[in-house]
Scaffold this motif. Sequence first.
Motif, mmCIF file in Angstrom:
data_model
loop_
_atom_site.group_PDB
_atom_site.id
_atom_site.type_symbol
_atom_site.label_atom_id
_atom_site.label_comp_id
_atom_site.label_asym_id
_atom_site.label_seq_id
_atom_site.Cartn_x
_atom_site.Cartn_y
_atom_site.Cartn_z
ATOM 1 N N PRO A 208 0.460 -1.009 -0.261
ATOM 2 C CA PRO A 208 -0.178 -0.105 -0.152
ATOM 3 C C PRO A 208 0.662 0.876 -0.271
ATOM 4 O O PRO A 208 0.522 2.363 -0.949
ATOM 5 C CB PRO A 208 -0.832 0.128 1.145
ATOM 6 C CG PRO A 208 -0.319 -0.947 2.196
ATOM 7 C CD PRO A 208 0.610 -1.835 1.542
ATOM 8 N N ASP A 209 1.782 0.953 0.932
ATOM 9 C CA ASP A 209 3.226 2.669 0.979
ATOM 10 C C ASP A 209 4.637 2.268 0.280
ATOM 11 O O ASP A 209 4.663 0.875 1.039
ATOM 12 C CB ASP A 209 2.615 3.089 1.828
ATOM 13 C CG ASP A 209 2.351 2.426 2.947
ATOM 14 O OD1 ASP A 209 3.888 1.304 2.995
ATOM 15 O OD2 ASP A 209 1.269 2.398 4.234
ATOM 16 N N LEU A 210 5.108 2.961 0.968
ATOM 17 C CA LEU A 210 6.608 3.061 0.740
ATOM 18 C C LEU A 210 6.787 2.475 2.478
ATOM 19 O O LEU A 210 7.548 1.286 2.095
ATOM 20 C CB LEU A 210 6.730 4.478 0.216
ATOM 21 C CG LEU A 210 8.810 4.474 -0.174
ATOM 22 C CD1 LEU A 210 8.736 3.437 -1.230
ATOM 23 C CD2 LEU A 210 8.946 6.087 -0.123
ATOM 24 N N ALA A 211 6.181 2.722 3.269
ATOM 25 C CA ALA A 211 7.146 1.530 4.408
ATOM 26 C C ALA A 211 6.784 0.058 4.478
ATOM 27 O O ALA A 211 7.915 -0.577 5.029
ATOM 28 C CB ALA A 211 6.234 1.956 5.860
ATOM 29 N N GLU A 212 5.281 0.360 3.557
ATOM 30 C CA GLU A 212 5.394 -1.670 3.372
ATOM 31 C C GLU A 212 6.600 -1.942 2.340
ATOM 32 O O GLU A 212 6.716 -3.031 2.585
ATOM 33 C CB GLU A 212 3.832 -2.035 2.937
ATOM 34 C CG GLU A 212 3.610 -3.010 2.955
ATOM 35 C CD GLU A 212 3.277 -3.527 4.661
ATOM 36 O OE1 GLU A 212 3.555 -4.886 4.641
ATOM 37 O OE2 GLU A 212 3.519 -3.069 5.458
ATOM 38 N N TYR A 213 6.825 -1.136 1.248
ATOM 39 C CA TYR A 213 7.547 -2.322 0.826
ATOM 40 C C TYR A 213 9.069 -1.544 1.796
ATOM 41 O O TYR A 213 10.400 -3.011 0.934
ATOM 42 C CB TYR A 213 7.811 -0.487 -0.137
ATOM 43 C CG TYR A 213 9.431 -0.756 -1.492
ATOM 44 C CD1 TYR A 213 9.321 -1.570 -2.249
ATOM 45 C CD2 TYR A 213 10.319 0.099 -1.407
ATOM 46 C CE1 TYR A 213 10.289 -2.220 -3.242
ATOM 47 C CE2 TYR A 213 11.260 0.064 -1.959
ATOM 48 C CZ TYR A 213 11.585 -1.241 -2.540
ATOM 49 O OH TYR A 213 12.674 -0.895 -3.556
ATOM 50 N N ALA B 250 1.886 1.513 -5.505
ATOM 51 C CA ALA B 250 1.406 2.421 -5.513
ATOM 52 C C ALA B 250 2.473 3.330 -6.005
ATOM 53 O O ALA B 250 4.116 3.113 -5.898
ATOM 54 C CB ALA B 250 1.798 1.691 -3.868
ATOM 55 N N ASP C 257 3.822 6.293 -5.174
ATOM 56 C CA ASP C 257 5.198 6.921 -3.713
ATOM 57 C C ASP C 257 6.356 5.375 -4.376
ATOM 58 O O ASP C 257 7.228 6.128 -4.313
ATOM 59 C CB ASP C 257 4.605 7.022 -2.218
ATOM 60 C CG ASP C 257 4.169 5.401 -1.598
ATOM 61 O OD1 ASP C 257 4.025 4.889 -2.530
ATOM 62 O OD2 ASP C 257 4.056 5.708 -0.566
ATOM 63 N N ILE C 258 6.215 4.515 -4.215
ATOM 64 C CA ILE C 258 6.769 3.790 -3.900
ATOM 65 C C ILE C 258 7.389 3.339 -6.337
ATOM 66 O O ILE C 258 8.357 3.200 -6.063
ATOM 67 C CB ILE C 258 6.304 1.806 -4.363
ATOM 68 C CG1 ILE C 258 5.334 2.044 -2.977
ATOM 69 C CG2 ILE C 258 7.240 0.858 -4.557
ATOM 70 C CD1 ILE C 258 4.912 0.362 -2.658
ATOM 71 N N TYR D 126 9.787 6.736 -5.622
ATOM 72 C CA TYR D 126 10.782 6.305 -4.956
ATOM 73 C C TYR D 126 11.921 5.549 -5.765
ATOM 74 O O TYR D 126 12.954 6.128 -6.681
ATOM 75 C CB TYR D 126 10.663 5.687 -3.418
ATOM 76 C CG TYR D 126 11.467 4.593 -3.449
ATOM 77 C CD1 TYR D 126 12.572 5.630 -2.618
ATOM 78 C CD2 TYR D 126 12.520 3.512 -3.187
ATOM 79 C CE1 TYR D 126 13.876 5.383 -1.803
ATOM 80 C CE2 TYR D 126 13.090 2.972 -3.048
ATOM 81 C CZ TYR D 126 13.920 4.061 -2.045
ATOM 82 O OH TYR D 126 15.457 3.231 -1.321
#
Length: 478
Positions: free
Chosen positions: A378-383, A415, A417-418, A421
Amino acid sequence: MIFLAARFAHHLGTPDFLESFLSDTVAAIIHEVKTHKADPISLAFWMANIHALIYYFKRDSTLVQITTDTQGRMSECLHDAYGLLVRAVEAELEPLLDTALLAYVAMPEMFSDVKFESDKGQRLSMFFFGASADAARVSTDGRPLRRVQAPLKTARSRRSSFLGAGAAPAGPATAAGQVPAWISAVLRAHEQASDAHGPTPAVAAAAAALAKRASSGDTFVSGRSSNDRAHSAAAAGAPSTVAAMFGAPTPRTITFMFDCLLDLLQMCEIHPSITWGVVKQLFCYLGYECFNRVLTTREFCSRSQAMQIRMNISQVSDWVRQAAGRLAVPHPSDAPKDEAACVQKAGGAQTADALLYKAYFSPLVELVELLQCLTHLPDLAEYFETTAKMQHLNVLQQETAAMNYRYELQESRVAPDIAEYLESVGKEIRDGVRAEREKLSMERASRRSTATAISERRTMDGRPSMLSLDLAQHGTRA
């Protein structure tokens, strides 16, 4: 026989006669190796004989010093035969990788409803792990990527006695679905041994494949029960099973080829350390080549296809564990640094699985795992949390996987943001590498110009000075 003839020439002949005999013998062996460079059987046969001859020379107290040059030439020939054997088997594996490991569907019912969006993007032709880029290897109609296979020369060969005089020349299969000639020869050589001592691992694997297909109702088996058919196929070298395995390649086809290769090396009495090196080199090729194809082929960069590839390569892992007893795993003190690193990552276990499968298939395993979950992050933190455990994938490879990803119908996108990045970090890395290359190029050009200017300095009588020559040579080497 060559060793005994060398002893005879040394004790009863002249030094010139011994030198002439050894020189002609080594030249004849080198000629045979080069002539049959596409024939795994001839290469294995000469590898065993060259290794034994070197050993006999080193054990003889009188010939060990006299035959130093001959031992060196034979060692080089053994090394060349080793490389040619690996290259010949790689040529047999290369056309099977797409259909047998990457595009093979083990359970089609699970993915029968999967449909993909129309492909409008271009494929990337980037290769990692040392492979070179080639635009001709990228298909424009959406088919799996194919490598350009260089044809190997197949020469007429004189077979050693254990294969019989009627064995056909071995070499790469000339058509899709054709059984390599060296595999057929190995199975024929094992036919009588199978009747007396039971089936060899390669024949047993073919029989197991026959029994499995018979139980699933395949059309090429009919009549008797599956057990009877498996037993008769094993006793006869399983010709129908082998033809079916190469006609419709599966992961079992790849492992069957490794079984045949181990049977061949064991039959030729190849030293276990050489056998280990051959298998290790082939696993290096297999793992990295499959990684390159998945990463650069849009058809393979999807969630469903990644699941299929993961199931297919698990059969390779199963084969490594089953064949561990036939492989001489090196002692930790004798293992190279790369193998020691693999053992440390595997928890300190010096096993064939750690040194073969985990060492060379871990990048591919991590890649398909990333493809399976890429659109579900879902987001960069999970990635970051997901990729923190992936030690074999760099950012550029992750960016390529995201760019080549093939979406299924109604599948969520990566996502934003992923994607941002990966794109930004990848651009920074490429710019940094480009700047570093330009810096190194300018430094080399500066050193060459300095060396040229210094070399033009002369002494009073017009000759170059010794200091100028030393600096010029140093600049040239740099």
